[in-house]
Scaffold this active site. Structure first.
Site, PDB file in Angstrom:
ATOM      1  N   GLU A  13     -86.224 -98.438  75.112  1.00 15.26           N
ATOM      2  CA  GLU A  13     -86.679 -99.819  74.991  1.00 15.26           C
ATOM      3  C   GLU A  13     -88.011 -99.960  74.259  1.00 15.26           C
ATOM      4  O   GLU A  13     -88.384-101.078  73.874  1.00 15.26           O
ATOM      5  CB  GLU A  13     -86.770-100.445  76.384  1.00 15.26           C
ATOM      6  CG  GLU A  13     -85.419-100.529  77.073  1.00 15.26           C
ATOM      7  CD  GLU A  13     -85.482-100.889  78.541  1.00 15.26           C
ATOM      8  OE1 GLU A  13     -84.452-101.317  79.087  1.00 15.26           O
ATOM      9  OE2 GLU A  13     -86.570-100.728  79.152  1.00 15.26           O
ATOM     10  N   MET A 176     -83.982-104.536  86.737  1.00 16.18           N
ATOM     11  CA  MET A 176     -84.666-103.784  87.789  1.00 16.18           C
ATOM     12  C   MET A 176     -86.194-103.776  87.705  1.00 16.18           C
ATOM     13  O   MET A 176     -86.834-103.077  88.480  1.00 16.18           O
ATOM     14  CB  MET A 176     -84.146-102.336  87.804  1.00 16.18           C
ATOM     15  CG  MET A 176     -82.660-102.232  88.129  1.00 16.18           C
ATOM     16  SD  MET A 176     -82.038-100.526  88.097  1.00 16.18           S
ATOM     17  CE  MET A 176     -82.924 -99.807  89.477  1.00 16.18           C
ATOM     18  N   GLU A 177     -86.788-104.551  86.780  1.00 13.88           N
ATOM     19  CA  GLU A 177     -88.251-104.496  86.659  1.00 13.88           C
ATOM     20  C   GLU A 177     -88.946-105.843  86.494  1.00 13.88           C
ATOM     21  O   GLU A 177     -90.105-106.003  86.891  1.00 13.88           O
ATOM     22  CB  GLU A 177     -88.660-103.626  85.443  1.00 13.88           C
ATOM     23  CG  GLU A 177     -88.326-102.174  85.547  1.00 13.88           C
ATOM     24  CD  GLU A 177     -86.899-101.844  85.143  1.00 13.88           C
ATOM     25  OE1 GLU A 177     -86.351-100.859  85.648  1.00 13.88           O
ATOM     26  OE2 GLU A 177     -86.324-102.617  84.329  1.00 13.88           O
ATOM     27  N   ASP A 200     -74.544-105.503  79.426  1.00 16.69           N
ATOM     28  CA  ASP A 200     -73.318-105.443  80.222  1.00 16.69           C
ATOM     29  C   ASP A 200     -73.173-106.757  80.975  1.00 16.69           C
ATOM     30  O   ASP A 200     -74.052-107.614  80.935  1.00 16.69           O
ATOM     31  CB  ASP A 200     -73.351-104.260  81.196  1.00 16.69           C
ATOM     32  CG  ASP A 200     -74.512-104.353  82.179  1.00 16.69           C
ATOM     33  OD1 ASP A 200     -74.354-105.033  83.197  1.00 16.69           O
ATOM     34  OD2 ASP A 200     -75.580-103.748  81.908  1.00 16.69           O
TER      35      ASP A 200
END
Length: 232
Positions: A13, A176-177, A200
């Site tokens: 990323e 998740m962050e 996804d």
């Protein structure tokens, strides 16, 4: 003077952004490597935080304390929570919250961290509008959305779990962050935005979709971030 902290959870990323920056200093802290320098004529600090909310919150606090950043951008990938948001599209945060916090037994709404005083953490309006407009310029082949990003220490790949998150929080995407970065930035009074490219559908197909699309999704986010930096 503005100095932009750019956080990605995984090397994928941030690697494209690191490759284009002029690195002036490298600092190791909490097992993270912070690269300080310039990117697209803008002072930046770029870092891979590692996956999960604790890593991301620690990373954000270090950016505030050690580097004195003026703004924070979190770039990366996420799972879509809406049928119309397709793989490859981008979601820019209006706000972010924790979907895996549950202290309802003490009267708090689902998702609210006790004693913080709010359920969701609002992203900076100017950064959000700027990210959306820049995305249309650099990624004309995809659609950009502005909406809520929800986070938890889980990779969502179960349609039942996805549906519960949608019903409870009306999010646009899940990862998740972002909420922990938003949480830490909010407490430090630092304007932030979370930018997520969809890798996804956060359902039973997610395990197959994610590896195939994560690289292209991350590239869309990186192109957007680089373009918007001098306009902040």
């Amino acid at each position: 003077m503005k100095k932009i902290g750019i956080i990605g959870a995984m090397e994928l990323e941030v690697e494209a952004l690191k490759a284009k920056m002029d690195i002036r200093r490298t600092e190791q802290k909490a097992s993270m490597e912070f690269l300080e320098g310039t990117l697209n004529q803008t002072e930046v600090v770029i870092v891979r935080s590692g996956i999960g909310k604790v890593n991301a919150a620690l990373c954000t606090q270090i950016l505030c304390d050690l580097f004195g950043v003026s703004h924070i951008i979190n770039t990366g990938v996420a799972g879509s929570l809406k049928n119309e948001i397709d793989i490859g599209d981008i979601v820019v945060s209006t706000d972010a919250l924790h979907h895996d916090v549950d202290v309802r037994v003490f009267g708090y709404p689902l998702g609210e961290v006790p004693q913080v005083g709010r359920l969701a953490f609002p992203a900076d309006e100017h950064l959000g509008k700027l990210a959306a407009s820049c995305c249309k310029e650099v990624n004309p082949d995809i659609t950009v959305y502005q909406g809520r990003i929800v986070s938890g220490d889980q990779f969502i790949s179960d349609k039942k779990v996805k549906d519960e998150i949608v019903d409870n929080f009306q999010g646009f995407c899940v990862e998740m962050e972002g909420a922990s970065i938003a949480h830490a930035a909010y407490l430090n009074h630092v304007p932030f935005v979370v930018i997520r490219a969809i890798s996804d559908k956060a359902d039973d197909s997610a395990e197959m979709e994610y590896p195939a699309f994560e690289k292209a999704a991350a590239a869309h986010s990186a192109a957007l971030v680089e373009h918007m930096l001098p306009l902040i």
